[in-house]
Design a protein around this motif. Structure first.
Motif, PDB file in Angstrom:
ATOM      1  N   THR A   1      21.359 -30.241  -2.554  1.00 60.93           N
ATOM      2  CA  THR A   1      22.500 -31.131  -2.773  1.00 60.93           C
ATOM      3  C   THR A   1      22.139 -32.512  -2.239  1.00 60.93           C
ATOM      4  N   ASP A   2      22.249 -33.562  -3.104  1.00 60.00           N
ATOM      5  CA  ASP A   2      21.891 -34.898  -2.632  1.00 60.00           C
ATOM      6  C   ASP A   2      23.141 -35.653  -2.189  1.00 60.00           C
ATOM      7  N   ALA A   3      22.968 -36.935  -1.789  1.00 59.99           N
ATOM      8  CA  ALA A   3      24.058 -37.735  -1.234  1.00 59.99           C
ATOM      9  C   ALA A   3      25.160 -37.993  -2.248  1.00 59.99           C
ATOM     10  N   ARG A   4      24.863 -37.881  -3.509  1.00 62.99           N
ATOM     11  CA  ARG A   4      25.870 -38.084  -4.549  1.00 62.99           C
ATOM     12  C   ARG A   4      26.499 -36.764  -4.998  1.00 62.99           C
ATOM     13  N   GLN A   5      26.233 -35.708  -4.226  1.00 66.94           N
ATOM     14  CA  GLN A   5      26.790 -34.376  -4.497  1.00 66.94           C
ATOM     15  C   GLN A   5      26.282 -33.791  -5.811  1.00 66.94           C
ATOM     16  N   ARG A   6      25.137 -34.230  -6.216  1.00 70.43           N
ATOM     17  CA  ARG A   6      24.500 -33.593  -7.354  1.00 70.43           C
ATOM     18  C   ARG A   6      23.707 -32.391  -6.834  1.00 70.43           C
ATOM     19  N   THR A   7      23.654 -31.338  -7.589  1.00 71.83           N
ATOM     20  CA  THR A   7      23.025 -30.111  -7.116  1.00 71.83           C
ATOM     21  C   THR A   7      21.982 -29.605  -8.105  1.00 71.83           C
ATOM     22  N   ALA A   8      21.058 -28.795  -7.555  1.00 70.06           N
ATOM     23  CA  ALA A   8      20.058 -28.125  -8.395  1.00 70.06           C
ATOM     24  C   ALA A   8      19.735 -26.787  -7.734  1.00 70.06           C
ATOM     25  N   PRO A   9      19.805 -25.681  -8.474  1.00 70.59           N
ATOM     26  CA  PRO A   9      19.489 -24.361  -7.903  1.00 70.59           C
ATOM     27  C   PRO A   9      18.101 -23.875  -8.320  1.00 70.59           C
ATOM     28  N   CYS A  10      17.602 -22.895  -7.576  1.00 66.60           N
ATOM     29  CA  CYS A  10      16.425 -22.142  -7.989  1.00 66.60           C
ATOM     30  C   CYS A  10      16.528 -20.759  -7.360  1.00 66.60           C
ATOM     31  N   THR A  11      15.812 -19.799  -7.892  1.00 65.14           N
ATOM     32  CA  THR A  11      15.862 -18.436  -7.368  1.00 65.14           C
ATOM     33  C   THR A  11      14.450 -17.858  -7.271  1.00 65.14           C
ATOM     34  N   PHE A  12      14.301 -16.900  -6.378  1.00 61.20           N
ATOM     35  CA  PHE A  12      13.075 -16.113  -6.287  1.00 61.20           C
ATOM     36  C   PHE A  12      13.450 -14.730  -5.755  1.00 61.20           C
ATOM     37  N   THR A  13      12.511 -13.813  -5.764  1.00 58.46           N
ATOM     38  CA  THR A  13      12.826 -12.431  -5.412  1.00 58.46           C
ATOM     39  C   THR A  13      12.134 -12.001  -4.122  1.00 58.46           C
ATOM     40  N   ILE A  14      12.796 -11.100  -3.412  1.00 57.01           N
ATOM     41  CA  ILE A  14      12.236 -10.399  -2.258  1.00 57.01           C
ATOM     42  C   ILE A  14      12.198  -8.919  -2.629  1.00 57.01           C
ATOM     43  N   THR A  15      11.019  -8.333  -2.614  1.00 52.24           N
ATOM     44  CA  THR A  15      10.877  -6.915  -2.935  1.00 52.24           C
ATOM     45  C   THR A  15      10.448  -6.153  -1.688  1.00 52.24           C
ATOM     46  N   VAL A  16      11.255  -5.193  -1.291  1.00 53.76           N
ATOM     47  CA  VAL A  16      10.934  -4.314  -0.164  1.00 53.76           C
ATOM     48  C   VAL A  16      10.601  -2.947  -0.743  1.00 53.76           C
ATOM     49  N   THR A  17       9.367  -2.530  -0.550  1.00 55.09           N
ATOM     50  CA  THR A  17       8.939  -1.247  -1.094  1.00 55.09           C
ATOM     51  C   THR A  17       9.173  -0.135  -0.072  1.00 55.09           C
ATOM     52  N   SER A  18       9.581   1.013  -0.551  1.00 55.51           N
ATOM     53  CA  SER A  18       9.766   2.163   0.330  1.00 55.51           C
ATOM     54  C   SER A  18       8.412   2.804   0.604  1.00 55.51           C
ATOM     55  N   PRO A  19       8.252   3.457   1.744  1.00 55.94           N
ATOM     56  CA  PRO A  19       6.973   4.109   2.039  1.00 55.94           C
ATOM     57  C   PRO A  19       6.752   5.279   1.105  1.00 55.94           C
ATOM     58  N   PRO A  20       5.505   5.607   0.831  1.00 54.05           N
ATOM     59  CA  PRO A  20       5.262   6.785  -0.016  1.00 54.05           C
ATOM     60  C   PRO A  20       5.765   8.037   0.675  1.00 54.05           C
ATOM     61  N   ARG A  21       6.125   9.023  -0.127  1.00 51.63           N
ATOM     62  CA  ARG A  21       6.627  10.284   0.397  1.00 51.63           C
ATOM     63  C   ARG A  21       5.871  11.436  -0.240  1.00 51.63           C
ATOM     64  N   ILE A  22       5.809  12.517   0.498  1.00 52.22           N
ATOM     65  CA  ILE A  22       5.094  13.702   0.039  1.00 52.22           C
ATOM     66  C   ILE A  22       6.087  14.848  -0.069  1.00 52.22           C
ATOM     67  N   SER A  23       5.880  15.716  -1.055  1.00 53.00           N
ATOM     68  CA  SER A  23       6.866  16.767  -1.318  1.00 53.00           C
ATOM     69  C   SER A  23       6.809  17.897  -0.306  1.00 53.00           C
ATOM     70  N   LEU A  24       5.658  18.149   0.289  1.00 56.00           N
ATOM     71  CA  LEU A  24       5.481  19.238   1.249  1.00 56.00           C
ATOM     72  C   LEU A  24       4.764  18.694   2.484  1.00 56.00           C
TER      73      LEU A  24
END
Length: 350
Positions: free
Chosen positions: A99-122
């Motif tokens: 947001t600038d001094a004239r109240q003009r705005t500009a957005p942007c986005t990006f992602t955060i990926t959290v991976t789960s640990p691998p799991r074993i069936s037995l």
């Protein structure tokens, strides 16, 4: 008319004087034109971030700053969710706004990926076999009480495998119990295995045995040993265990002393029978023999039979690869604080 010339001259002089007064040194300078409007505000987001959650729980993530590259100063930048917050397993979108001094705005986005640990069936595993399971290492010397080679439980393949499993499956507690017995033949192990498995709650059997049956280098020992291995495989299957059947490592017939590699010529015929047995019984084959790549100097100890510590690590690595390929599950858990009955996870049924 008389005097008309003088009057015209006077008018000219007055006009000249007025002109000089208007353009004199004290005349104010006209104001400059207003500056052009600043360029529209623009913003650049940081690159996407991927982190691993060690136990499948929301994880604190610190990401880079978004940058405003134009706009009327001062320009403020804010991002939501904020850096340093806890992000759940899965992919979250971060939105940043300049947001600038004239109240003009500009957005942007990006992602955060959290991976789960691998799991074993037995996770409850028992390793059954002879001295190559218990972890005898000739290079350590003789046990003064038994006369056999010293056993190093920390170097034995079941322990090295357990360390690898615990290190990978951090949200679980896999274990590998060592049920190796030095000097045991497969034909003896068939009766001992039933006692080991009874009521123990194991889910997986790692079976590598038969070297002592072949110890004297006699072809007639192959059939009884294979028959005993088949009995043990079926015993474990009847109890609902997942069986991993391993071939024997190579032997060095020239090693000495003592010379324990006398059965080197019979190892592969015996292993071929085990490979057929695994296919016939529908159990997982762990092919240890080719994993040694013919190295009977650094991976097999001076007696020509027992692996060195490096050889036991190679066996553990071979089991580990087979277990991860057959028992590891794809990610199926998504963190949800409402799912209190499952410890904060929603379980997606397949």
């Amino acid at each position: 008319m008389p005097g008309t010339g003088r009057f015209s001259t006077l008018l000219i002089l007055l006009a000249a004087t007025a002109t000089l007064r208007c353009t004199g040194p004290n005349t104010p300078t006209p104001p400059p034109p207003p500056p052009p409007d600043p360029a529209a505000v623009e913003i650049t987001c940081p690159q996407p971030v991927t982190v691993a959650s060690l136990r499948g729980e929301p994880t604190v993530v610190v990401y880079g700053q978004a940058t405003a590259i134009s706009g009327a100063p001062p320009v403020t930048v804010s991002c939501t969710p904020q850096s340093g917050g806890a992000f759940p397993v899965g992919t979250s979108t971060v939105t940043c706004l300049a947001t600038d001094a004239r109240q003009r705005t500009a957005p942007c986005t990006f992602t955060i990926t959290v991976t789960s640990p691998p799991r074993i069936s037995l996770t409850r595993v028992v390793a059954f076999g002879d001295s190559m399971t218990s972890g005898e290492i000739p290079g350590l010397g003789l046990n003064p009480f038994t006369g056999g080679f010293l056993v190093d439980p920390g170097s034995a393949y079941p322990r090295r495998l357990e360390v690898a499993l615990v290190g990978r499956y951090t949200a679980q507690t896999p274990f590998v119990r060592n049920q190796g017995l030095s000097g045991e033949q497969a034909i003896q192990g068939r009766s001992r295995l039933s006692g080991v498995l009874a009521g123990a709650g194991y889910e997986v059997l790692l079976l590598m045995e038969g070297a002592n049956d072949l110890l004297f280098g006699e072809a007639k020992a192959v059939d009884p040993a294979v028959s005993a291995m088949q009995f043990m495989v079926r015993d474990a299957k009847s109890r609902g265990l997942r069986v991993f059947l391993a071939t024997l490592p190579p032997q060095n017939p020239l090693a000495c002393c003592p010379r324990r590699g006398n059965a080197a010529a019979f190892v592969e015929p015996y292993n071929n029978r085990l490979r057929s047995l695994a296919a016939a019984e529908g159990v997982t084959l762990v092919d240890v023999y080719p994993a040694f790549n013919g190295d009977t100097t650094t991976l097999i100890d001076f007696d020509g039979l027992h692996p060195t510590a490096a050889g036991y690590q190679r066996i553990a690595d071979t089991f580990f690869k087979s277990i991860t390929q057959t028992l590891e599950l794809p990610p199926t858990l998504t963190w949800d604080p409402r799912a209190m009955v499952t410890g904060g996870f929603l379980i997606r049924r397949r």
